[in-house]
Design a protein around this motif. Structure first.
Motif, PDB file in Angstrom:
ATOM      1  N   THR A 160       8.087  38.837  58.710  1.00 23.14           N
ATOM      2  CA  THR A 160       8.713  39.060  60.019  1.00 23.14           C
ATOM      3  C   THR A 160       8.915  37.726  60.722  1.00 23.14           C
ATOM      4  O   THR A 160       7.958  36.941  60.847  1.00 23.14           O
ATOM      5  CB  THR A 160       7.840  39.971  60.880  1.00 23.14           C
ATOM      6  N   LEU A 161      10.142  37.448  61.131  1.00 24.94           N
ATOM      7  CA  LEU A 161      10.442  36.186  61.778  1.00 24.94           C
ATOM      8  C   LEU A 161      11.246  36.443  63.050  1.00 24.94           C
ATOM      9  O   LEU A 161      11.597  37.587  63.362  1.00 24.94           O
ATOM     10  CB  LEU A 161      11.202  35.251  60.828  1.00 24.94           C
ATOM     11  N   CYS A 162      11.517  35.367  63.762  1.00 22.87           N
ATOM     12  CA  CYS A 162      12.321  35.448  64.984  1.00 22.87           C
ATOM     13  C   CYS A 162      13.599  34.640  64.786  1.00 22.87           C
ATOM     14  O   CYS A 162      13.562  33.475  64.375  1.00 22.87           O
ATOM     15  CB  CYS A 162      11.529  34.915  66.175  1.00 22.87           C
ATOM     16  N   VAL A 163      14.735  35.287  65.030  1.00 21.90           N
ATOM     17  CA  VAL A 163      16.010  34.573  64.994  1.00 21.90           C
ATOM     18  C   VAL A 163      16.170  33.857  66.328  1.00 21.90           C
ATOM     19  O   VAL A 163      16.014  34.450  67.399  1.00 21.90           O
ATOM     20  CB  VAL A 163      17.178  35.537  64.748  1.00 21.90           C
ATOM     21  N   GLY A 164      16.426  32.552  66.273  1.00 20.55           N
ATOM     22  CA  GLY A 164      16.516  31.764  67.492  1.00 20.55           C
ATOM     23  C   GLY A 164      17.737  30.875  67.504  1.00 20.55           C
ATOM     24  O   GLY A 164      18.436  30.704  66.496  1.00 20.55           O
ATOM     25  N   SER A 165      17.969  30.285  68.677  1.00 19.79           N
ATOM     26  CA  SER A 165      19.108  29.395  68.872  1.00 19.79           C
ATOM     27  C   SER A 165      18.591  28.052  69.373  1.00 19.79           C
ATOM     28  O   SER A 165      17.692  27.991  70.229  1.00 19.79           O
ATOM     29  CB  SER A 165      20.081  29.992  69.892  1.00 19.79           C
ATOM     30  N   ILE A 166      19.141  26.960  68.829  1.00 16.10           N
ATOM     31  CA  ILE A 166      18.736  25.616  69.226  1.00 16.10           C
ATOM     32  C   ILE A 166      19.469  25.253  70.515  1.00 16.10           C
ATOM     33  O   ILE A 166      20.708  25.213  70.562  1.00 16.10           O
ATOM     34  CB  ILE A 166      19.054  24.602  68.128  1.00 16.10           C
TER      35      ILE A 166
END
Length: 837
Positions: A106-112
């Motif tokens: 399980t991961l988190c999709v993120g934005s830079i």
């Protein structure tokens, strides 16, 4: 990567604290992975995080210092758009290149949001979590990870239970308000969404990576809030317990200060009343011990000074126990206590003969010491060193000497000691300091003149903590050890009355200054006849008693002992022989325990039924008898051994190859032997032209065992002569001696051990340097009768004895008038049972 319009997706200011949304509580204006729909690819770069867990709708700073991660950030940031990446946490933070199994699924999709380069080469980024996702697999690992992900939707059922969980979490969080930043408190108060509240607190509070990852993986909002409540409760319990412990420690310090004040008042009252404290009584007891110990003036003055210091100290002070222990050591040492020597030489000789067979040199040296001690009472103790293979009775001989002299026996093992303080002790300024092993041994003995054995002195080491062998220089010097000063005592102690005995397997590893201070007495290996006598007199009765047997239950004949010695043991000492005898006793004891009665007599033919098939065999006949093979003699710390030297030739250009893990000395001996053969080829009956077109390979079997030393020179030359003359060396012949470039045979060491090893291997004739003939006097009579010895001075004498007589006559007729072919007159008699003169 898909791009979003900035108007539809306004960027928040990245200034909020890590893990927190804006203070006004509004949800961050970033679309979820579900809202992105087809525009968000299921394939995206994956950035592994060592110890960080990113939650959706949170802004966190991250440090990227791995090459793959920095390249990922550079390429994603340069591409522009939403700069979406997958933020996956590693299971093991120490891994530099994690694979799919090392990443939490399980991961988190993120934005830079922002990227900064720092002078140390690392990259700092500010990331904003978007939504949860599951890592399905990795499609690419180089130059960075690219994986396939699928979105995960949250489940939130509105109702009273959800409201109750939110109320519980807020209540627990408020109890932590003193230990969290004010910004986090404001953000939590303004967050209305239960899912966002759980993510906010989960990412901001000091939970472990496993706990945070468990919350990230939980899709049910109620279950997530319940898990968060459990973690908050445990964290509060830990904090309350820590506060309680801190309060207890503070109260203990306050109580100690109060007790000290009261004790000072009590001391003043007792002094007014003329009473003494218990500490004063303890000081008086130490004074009595010091008087009984009869310390020398210097030690008595030091003890008096420390007792005075002790009387003025409080028992709770750290210095009190240090001073008291020091005074107790001074009082317990045998400053003036000596045991009375038994100077009856006949009784001493009887005790030594009872405990040990043979060892005449050792026994004579002890009796000489007792005789001189009888005439001169103040004689200083000798410094002896027993050197010999394992199992020859060095340690047990020390106990016999102490019993014969009527002294206490102290033994310390020095094998593996690397710290100089083990000998000289630690200074009192160190915590848990103690005297060295010498002073500790004297306290254990209770007398100042014991027999003190320093076992395995050749295995001392040295490192950054000092050199123990250098500390022994003063201990083992009769001119200096009368004023030995231990670091802990810091007072001179007289060691001159002690009889020091050191033991060693080999003298080469003992530093020369230390070896120079000791009188070396060598204990060679035992001959087969000696082993049989020792087994019948000492070993078998000892093992019978140890196993609850008597001679009525088990008898082992001499022929059985001889077979055990020849087929089951190969040693200079007696340890393996004793183990095999113990194995026979165990099997007989088991039979009797199972109810089988009757006596058991073990003969030579019965030995395999008790011990199994033979472990050793005499391989001389199998390994020799072909041209190019000679039998040498080698000395090892465990006794003498035979050494096969094999040489073979092949068409080539005269190259010399040496194998068998040989040392430099042995390689040089082979080169010297080859040079001598080339120089004196015709005298040796060899065609000189063969050297230029023959490559020679010399090998010494047992290639995994290092071998070195010059004493194999004669055997190497013999193997080469046998090779080039195509004549096999006599099967029953072994040889030793260093060979010079001019063909001279120089003396070597360890002759007795080598001869005994040759006899164990079935050798019947031995060539040795003429200068070593004097060493044959130490051999038992039965060994001299069983072997033929021939002293040699040069390689010509060696060649005359190498080959069987008929072959030698044939070679004489072929080689003309050369000295080797004529056969030089050997100065050795070659008569069995008598050393050559």
């Amino acid at each position: 990567m898909s791009k979003r319009k900035s108007k539809a997706n306004p960027r928040p200011d990245p200034s909020p604290s890590p893990g927190e949304p804006p203070a006004d509580g509004r949800a961050l204006a970033v679309p979820t992975i579900e809202e992105a729909g087809p525009s968000l690819p299921g394939r995206m770069p994956i950035l592994p995080l060592r110890a960080d867990v990113v939650f959706p709708q949170t802004v966190v700073p991250l440090v990227v210092n791995r090459p793959a991660g920095m390249r990922l950030i550079d390429e994603v940031y340069a591409a522009g758009g939403d700069r979406i990446i997958g933020l996956a946490t590693q299971r093991s933070p120490e891994l530099d290149e994690p694979g799919p199994a090392e990443l939490y699924p399980t991961l988190c999709v993120g934005s830079i949001l922002k990227m900064l380069k720092f002078p140390d080469g690392s990259t700092r980024i500010v990331c904003q979590g978007i939504a949860r996702a599951r890592l399905i697999g990795l499609e690419q690992t180089e130059p960075y990870l690219i994986g396939r992900v699928e979105p995960l939707g949250e489940r939130a059922e509105q109702g009273e239970e959800l409201d109750a969980l939110v109320h519980l979490v807020n209540g627990l969080f408020n109890r932590l308000s003193e230990n969290v930043p004010e910004e986090l408190q404001v953000a939590a108060m303004n967050t209305r969404d239960p899912a966002r509240l759980a993510d906010l607190l989960g990412s901001s509070l000091p939970f472990s990576v496993e706990e945070k990852q468990a919350m990230l993986a939980e899709l049910d909002v109620k279950a997530r809030l319940m898990t968060l409540g459990q973690f908050l409760t445990r964290h509060l319990n830990v904090m309350e317990l820590s506060t309680k412990i801190q309060a207890q420690v503070g109260s203990e310090i306050t109580r100690a200060q109060r007790e000290h004040f009261l004790r000072q008042q009590l001391k003043a009252i007792q002094e007014e009343l003329g009473e003494r404290e218990p500490e004063a009584a303890e000081a008086r007891e130490l004074e009595r011990k010091i008087r009984r110990a009869k310390l020398p003036p210097e030690a008595r003055a030091e003890a008096r000074r420390e007792i005075d210091r002790l009387a003025g100290m409080h028992p709770s002070s750290a210095e009190y126990s240090i001073v008291r222990t020091y005074v107790d050591w001074l009082a317990s040492l045998p400053w003036a206590r000596s045991s009375t020597d038994h100077l009856d030489l006949k009784r001493a000789r009887q005790i030594l003969d009872e405990d040990h067979f043979d060892l005449e040199k050792i026994k004579e040296r002890i009796l000489e010491y007792l005789a001189v001690r009888k005439l001169k009472k103040d004689m200083k103790g000798p410094i002896l060193c027993f050197a010999g293979p394992p199992g020859t009775g060095k340690t047990s001989l020390g106990r016999s000497i102490a019993r014969a002299m009527g002294r206490e026996f102290v033994r310390i093992s020095l094998g593996g000691v690397h710290d100089e303080a083990e000998i000289r002790g630690h200074r009192r300024t160190y915590v848990a300091a103690l005297p060295g092993r010498i002073i500790q041994g004297l306290r254990k003995a209770g007398t100042n003149n014991p027999v003190f054995m320093l076992d395995e002195v050749d295995k001392l080491g040295a490192d950054f903590r000092g050199d123990p062998s250098a500390a022994l220089l003063e201990v083992l010097d009769p001119e200096q050890n009368a004023t030995f000063r231990d670091n802990y005592l810091d007072i001179d102690f007289d060691l001159s009355k002690i009889m020091f005995i050191a033991t060693a397997n080999m003298l080469e590893s003992i530093p020369q200054p230390l070896l120079d201070r000791m009188e070396v007495l060598e204990l060679p290996g035992y001959a087969e006849e000696e082993k049989v006598l020792i087994a019948q007199r000492f070993l078998i009765p000892k093992q019978l008693e140890s196993h609850g047997l008597t001679e009525k239950h088990l008898t082992i004949g001499d022929d059985a002992v001889r077979r055990i010695i020849s087929d089951y043991t190969r040693e200079a000492g007696l340890r393996n022989l004793e183990r095999e005898l113990a194995a026979i006793c165990r099997k007989v004891a088991r039979k009797r325990a199972e109810g089988k009665k009757g006596a058991t007599a073990v003969g030579a033919d019965d030995v395999p039924s008790f011990l199994g098939p033979p472990k050793h065999f005499r391989e001389v006949a199998a390994r020799t008898g072909v041209p190019g093979v000679a039998t040498g003699l080698a000395w090892t710390p465990t006794g003498g051994e035979i050494l096969f030297i094999e040489a073979t030739g092949m068409p080539g250009k005269g190259a010399l190859t040496l194998t068998g893990l040989l040392g430099e000395s042995m390689k040089e001996s082979a080169q010297a032997a080859m040079s001598y053969l080339k120089t004196h080829a015709r005298q040796l009956g060899i065609d000189p032209a063969r050297f230029a077109k023959t490559d020679v390979h010399i090998h010494v079997p047992a290639g995994a065992v290092p071998k070195d030393g010059p004493s194999a020179g004669v055997a190497i030359a013999s193997a080469l002569i046998s090779l080039f003359r195509d004549e096999p060396v006599r099967r029953d012949l072994a040889m030793t001696g260093e060979l010079t470039l001019t063909g001279r045979v120089l003396p070597v060491g360890g002759v007795k051990e080598k001869v005994l090893g040759a006899r164990r291997a079935g050798i019947k004739s031995v060539l040795l340097p003429r200068y070593n003939e004097k060493d044959l006097t130490d051999l038992p009579e039965e060994v001299r009768e069983d072997l033929t010895f021939r002293g040699v001075e040069s390689l010509d004498d060696v060649v005359a004895a190498l080959f069987p007589e008929p072959r030698r006559r044939a070679s004489r007729s072929k080689s003309g008038t050369s000295r080797a072919a004529r056969g030089s007159k050997s100065k050795g008699s070659g008569v069995p049972g008598r050393a050559p003169r």
